[in-house]
Motif scaffolding. Structure first.
Motif, mmCIF file in Angstrom:
data_model
loop_
_atom_site.group_PDB
_atom_site.id
_atom_site.type_symbol
_atom_site.label_atom_id
_atom_site.label_comp_id
_atom_site.label_asym_id
_atom_site.label_seq_id
_atom_site.Cartn_x
_atom_site.Cartn_y
_atom_site.Cartn_z
ATOM 1 N N HIS A 1 -1.866 4.143 5.323
ATOM 2 C CA HIS A 1 -0.526 3.669 4.657
ATOM 3 C C HIS A 1 0.351 4.885 4.715
ATOM 4 O O HIS A 1 1.563 4.707 4.972
ATOM 5 N N LEU A 2 0.278 6.067 4.490
ATOM 6 C CA LEU A 2 0.974 7.294 4.502
ATOM 7 C C LEU A 2 1.387 7.346 5.823
ATOM 8 O O LEU A 2 2.610 7.921 6.067
ATOM 9 N N ALA A 3 0.453 7.459 6.720
ATOM 10 C CA ALA A 3 0.829 7.603 8.123
ATOM 11 C C ALA A 3 1.871 6.827 8.836
ATOM 12 O O ALA A 3 2.819 7.173 9.608
ATOM 13 N N ALA A 4 1.553 5.458 8.219
ATOM 14 C CA ALA A 4 2.478 4.534 8.789
ATOM 15 C C ALA A 4 4.102 4.750 8.249
ATOM 16 O O ALA A 4 5.191 4.543 8.824
ATOM 17 N N ALA A 5 4.131 5.326 7.058
ATOM 18 C CA ALA A 5 5.574 5.543 6.660
ATOM 19 C C ALA A 5 6.163 6.779 7.178
ATOM 20 O O ALA A 5 7.244 6.863 7.445
ATOM 21 N N CYS A 6 5.231 7.886 7.459
ATOM 22 C CA CYS A 6 5.835 8.794 7.994
ATOM 23 C C CYS A 6 6.208 8.893 9.625
ATOM 24 O O CYS A 6 7.018 9.173 9.995
ATOM 25 N N GLY A 7 5.507 7.679 10.058
ATOM 26 C CA GLY A 7 5.787 7.326 11.733
ATOM 27 C C GLY A 7 7.033 6.588 11.729
ATOM 28 O O GLY A 7 8.018 6.433 12.557
ATOM 29 N N GLY B 1 0.802 7.126 -0.157
ATOM 30 C CA GLY B 1 0.077 5.901 0.290
ATOM 31 C C GLY B 1 -1.158 5.551 -0.364
ATOM 32 O O GLY B 1 -1.686 6.512 -1.345
ATOM 33 N N GLN B 2 -1.503 4.340 -0.592
ATOM 34 C CA GLN B 2 -2.829 4.188 -1.237
ATOM 35 C C GLN B 2 -3.950 4.466 -0.403
ATOM 36 O O GLN B 2 -5.206 4.924 -0.781
ATOM 37 N N THR B 3 -3.730 4.712 1.041
ATOM 38 C CA THR B 3 -4.911 5.394 1.743
ATOM 39 C C THR B 3 -4.132 6.245 2.927
ATOM 40 O O THR B 3 -3.021 6.142 3.173
ATOM 41 N N PRO B 4 -4.724 7.123 3.574
ATOM 42 C CA PRO B 4 -4.147 7.951 4.707
ATOM 43 C C PRO B 4 -3.238 7.039 5.685
ATOM 44 O O PRO B 4 -2.216 7.307 6.200
ATOM 45 N N GLY C 1 0.912 -1.345 -0.164
ATOM 46 C CA GLY C 1 -0.104 -0.068 -0.062
ATOM 47 C C GLY C 1 0.819 1.282 -0.050
ATOM 48 O O GLY C 1 0.253 2.529 0.116
ATOM 49 N N LEU C 2 2.108 1.228 -0.169
ATOM 50 C CA LEU C 2 2.936 2.231 -0.301
ATOM 51 C C LEU C 2 3.942 2.407 -1.192
ATOM 52 O O LEU C 2 4.753 1.356 -1.461
ATOM 53 N N LEU C 3 4.364 3.460 -1.652
ATOM 54 C CA LEU C 3 5.579 4.025 -2.486
ATOM 55 C C LEU C 3 6.285 4.852 -2.004
ATOM 56 O O LEU C 3 5.857 5.829 -1.380
#
Length: 249
Positions: A225-231, A220-223, A202-204
């Motif tokens: 997913h993106l929040a997980a990367a930033c964390g 992210g494919q979803t918010p 779910g993440l590029l």
């Protein structure tokens, strides 16, 4: 959209040939957008008209790319779009370069040297502020890179970026899987080169340049997913995000 698509899994050991490239693009389109269909390509008549106007035949790989997804502008028309056949042109440098992609303000161009047009899957060159340079060794993986880069900026609410401290780039490599694409230069120049791609379900992620000049871009494919990367990656992200766990390789 298919959630939790992992680009590193889909690419596997790399893009060995055109079939690998088109198979990845079909899977990527289905996961991040909607599946490609038989009507999503450019008509053969439009390609022939472009060749007649240019006085050159298009390489097989470029023709196949247009026939596969050239009628789906949401896949490639965001920041550095692929040109429609009617806008293809020959740049006079390097003995002539057939340009098939450009930066949206004309700051960079991607193309195939006229001397290489007879090859089925020829090398791609890019012209930026540092002049012309090799981009990728074949058109087909360059098309994969095109779709990944355009997806990165296709939905700003699901995008974030940060400048990485010197000791943080290795965290990206430990946390995420690298996508097996060849190393290539960023269009903006040497400071942002080379480029590497990473992914998780779910993440590029795209890592531009070497520390201390690295920038990390995430989509992210979803918010979530993106929040997980930033964390997972410490840094001054451009936009505030929640923190959630992310699975490594």
């Amino acid at each position: 959209m298919v959630r939790d698509f992992d680009a590193a899994d889909a690419v596997g050991d790399g893009i060995a040939d055109r079939c690998d490239a088109w198979a990845f693009i079909e899977a990527f389109a289905a996961a991040w957008y909607t599946p490609l269909t038989e009507v999503d390509g450019v008509d053969e008549a439009d390609l022939q008209q472009a060749e007649d106007r240019l006085g050159h035949s298009l390489p097989t790989a470029l023709r196949e790319a247009y026939r596969l997804f050239g009628g789906r502008p949401e896949l490639f028309e965001h920041q550095d779009p692929m040109l429609p056949p009617s806008d293809l042109f020959v740049h006079e440098d390097l003995g002539g370069v057939l340009v098939f992609r450009n930066e949206n303000q004309g700051c960079a161009f991607w193309g195939v040297r006229v001397l290489d047009l007879g090859e089925p899957d020829p090398p791609v060159v890019v012209r930026s502020r540092d002049g012309w340079r090799p981009f990728m060794d074949r058109v087909s993986p360059a098309c994969v890179e095109l779709l990944l880069s355009e997806a990165l900026v296709s939905e700003w609410s699901l995008y974030n970026a940060c400048e990485l401290p010197t000791d943080t780039a290795d965290t990206v490599r430990r946390t995420f899987r690298q996508v097996a694409l060849p190393e290539y230069p960023m269009r903006t120049g040497d400071d942002d080169s080379p480029v590497h791609w990473f992914s998780a379900p779910g993440l590029l992620l795209r890592l531009d340049g070497l520390a201390p000049y690295s920038w990390l871009h995430a989509r992210g494919q979803t918010p979530a997913h993106l929040a997980a990367a930033c964390g997972a990656i410490p840094g001054r992200w451009a936009h505030s995000q929640g923190t959630e766990s992310v699975s490594g390789p």
